[in-house]
Design an enzyme around this catalytic site. Structure first.
Site, mmCIF file in Angstrom:
data_model
loop_
_atom_site.group_PDB
_atom_site.id
_atom_site.type_symbol
_atom_site.label_atom_id
_atom_site.label_comp_id
_atom_site.label_asym_id
_atom_site.label_seq_id
_atom_site.Cartn_x
_atom_site.Cartn_y
_atom_site.Cartn_z
ATOM 1 N N LYS A 1 -10.570 4.511 -5.127
ATOM 2 C CA LYS A 1 -11.225 3.382 -5.781
ATOM 3 C C LYS A 1 -10.265 2.778 -6.791
ATOM 4 C CE LYS A 1 -16.069 4.889 -5.587
ATOM 5 N NZ LYS A 1 -17.275 5.185 -6.393
ATOM 6 N N ALA B 1 -9.087 -1.282 -8.997
ATOM 7 C CA ALA B 1 -9.408 -2.624 -9.468
ATOM 8 C C ALA B 1 -9.697 -3.579 -8.326
ATOM 9 C CB ALA B 1 -8.251 -3.157 -10.315
ATOM 10 N N GLY C 1 -10.825 -2.755 -5.217
ATOM 11 C CA GLY C 1 -11.899 -2.385 -4.318
ATOM 12 C C GLY C 1 -11.926 -0.910 -4.014
ATOM 13 N N LYS D 1 -9.761 -0.787 3.591
ATOM 14 C CA LYS D 1 -9.785 -1.261 2.216
ATOM 15 C C LYS D 1 -10.804 -2.385 2.124
ATOM 16 C CE LYS D 1 -4.969 -0.235 1.086
ATOM 17 N NZ LYS D 1 -3.751 -0.751 0.418
ATOM 18 N N ASP E 1 6.518 -2.228 -5.913
ATOM 19 C CA ASP E 1 5.545 -1.220 -6.354
ATOM 20 C C ASP E 1 5.852 0.140 -5.753
ATOM 21 O OD1 ASP E 1 3.430 -0.457 -7.951
ATOM 22 O OD2 ASP E 1 1.894 -0.929 -6.471
#
Length: 415
Positions: A28, A30, A32, A53, A150
């Site tokens: 879980k 930010a 979804g 997702k 990322d």
């Protein structure tokens, strides 16, 4: 051939929401919720579940640009066709929900896997294997003009085959590539090198893809994220190509040029690779401070600290963690420069996908998950329950996400 060949890339399908049943919540965040689901029509026994997702559009107005990021990730996934990157299985959108499906990775992520080791670090041989595959994935993205932005252990998942795949592309963006010479040419060398002693537990796993390995000698805590709104900064551009001025990434992995606001390009991924490599070797990131301000100051000013006799792996890390992006390994010729580093001497880059025994192969037994999942509900019902008023909201029949090495998709980063 420098990069393993890409597998066939089937066209994404349109998923039917009413046919999807959730077996488990994988994460879980930010943006979804990530579910392990199966299609009750085409796969009633849940033999081939996949990760789904789901973004609840009814709450996205409080999540800044989450909707834009979700749609961008779907667009990126539709373009990918590489053995170490996910493929988009399908997607759907309703009035309230936006969802997309990718293959389930039962091996969890590198952070979970590292914590399972006795000393919570990987051996140089194992680091070499995982880095080789990550480099190939980043090379593919960069050749497409995509900066990943990322890279961190939680975003490197282990497929059922034991090979890795990168995940979460919502912070990635396209950039114009530099037009330097030899950006995609890897000059292969023929070396006759001595056979080195590899630890017995890794020997049978790693010999197919490497000729010789140079070796010159309790609680799971996720790295904090540090995403802020993009800021426009007037700075001179790099010698050519394009760079971004957005402040994005994960706190302990953010590069100096991002902290300074100088603008950044593909070299931010090579910096993050250096941080990731350091963490795999020592079990911690090199610039972590007591707070965000101290962490960023360390990123700008502090040199990485190494323990013990100098090795090729340490040299690789130091060259990736060059604070001047233009002097960083990988800046001039991309992945080619990194592949040529002595730490990767003897690696057969074209045979990575042929390795049958990677360092870790996850269990493919989903019996327990499927048994528990029989009591699950549909995706639509799950979000309807969440939106119900607190007094009448029944407890979710789905288990909450845990730092379990069998989870396939890590939680979304909080920004």
């Amino acid at each position: 051939m420098d990069t393993p060949p890409s597998p066939p890339h089937p066209q994404p399908i349109s998923l039917n929401l009413d046919n999807l049943k959730a077996l488990k919540i994988l994460g879980k965040g930010a943006m979804g919720t990530v579910f392990l689901v199966h299609d009750t029509t085409t796969d009633p026994s849940a033999r081939s579940p996949f990760a789904l997702k789901v973004a609840d559009k009814s709450s996205l107005h409080t999540k800044h640009d989450a909707d834009r990021r979700a749609r961008w990730e779907i667009r990126v996934l539709t373009r990918l066709s590489h053995p170490f990157l996910p493929k988009l299985i399908g997607s759907f959108e309703t009035e309230d929900l936006l969802a997309w499906a990718v293959p389930y990775c039962p091996g969890g992520d590198l952070n979970v896997l590292r914590y399972r080791q006795n000393d919570r670090v990987f051996s140089p041989a194992v680091i070499r294997f995982y880095l080789s595959e990550i480099i190939c994935a980043l090379e593919y993205l960069h050749n497409m003009g995509i900066a990943y932005r990322d890279l961190k252990p939680e975003n490197v998942l282990v497929q059922k085959s034991g090979h890795v795949t990168l995940t979460d592309f919502d912070l990635s963006r396209t950039l114009a590539k530099k037009t330097t010479a030899s950006t995609t040419t890897f000059e292969k060398r023929s070396h006759k090198v001595p056979v080195l002693e590899i630890p017995k537990k890794h020997r049978r796993m790693l010999t197919h893809w490497i000729q010789a390995l140079p070796d010159n000698n309790n609680r799971l805590k996720k790295a904090k994220s540090a995403r802020v709104s993009p800021v426009s900064r007037k700075k001179p551009s790099f010698d050519n190509g394009e760079r971004s001025n957005s402040f994005v990434g994960t706190e302990e992995y953010v590069s100096p040029e991002v902290v300074r606001g100088d603008g950044h390009e593909f070299a931010v991924d090579w910096w993050a690779l250096g941080i990731l490599t350091y963490e795999m070797l020592y079990g911690t990131t090199p610039f972590k401070g007591r707070n965000r301000k101290e962490t960023f100051r360390n990123v700008l000013m502090k040199a990485p600290e190494f323990v013990g006799k100098r090795t090729d792996l340490m040299d690789l890390i130091q060259r990736l963690l060059e604070k001047d992006a233009t002097k960083r390994l990988g800046y001039q010729r991309g992945a080619c420069e990194i592949k040529e580093h002595v730490f990767f001497k003897g690696v057969r880059w074209d045979l990575l996908t042929d390795v049958l025994r990677p360092p870790y192969i996850p269990s493919s037994d989903l019996t327990e998950i499927v048994t528990k999942g029989n009591a699950g509900i549909g995706i639509r019902e799950y979000f309807q329950n969440l939106r119900a008023p607190p007094p009448s909201m029944p407890p979710s029949p789905l288990p909450s996400p845990t730092p379990d090495p069998c989870r396939g998709i890590t939680s979304f980063s909080e920004y």
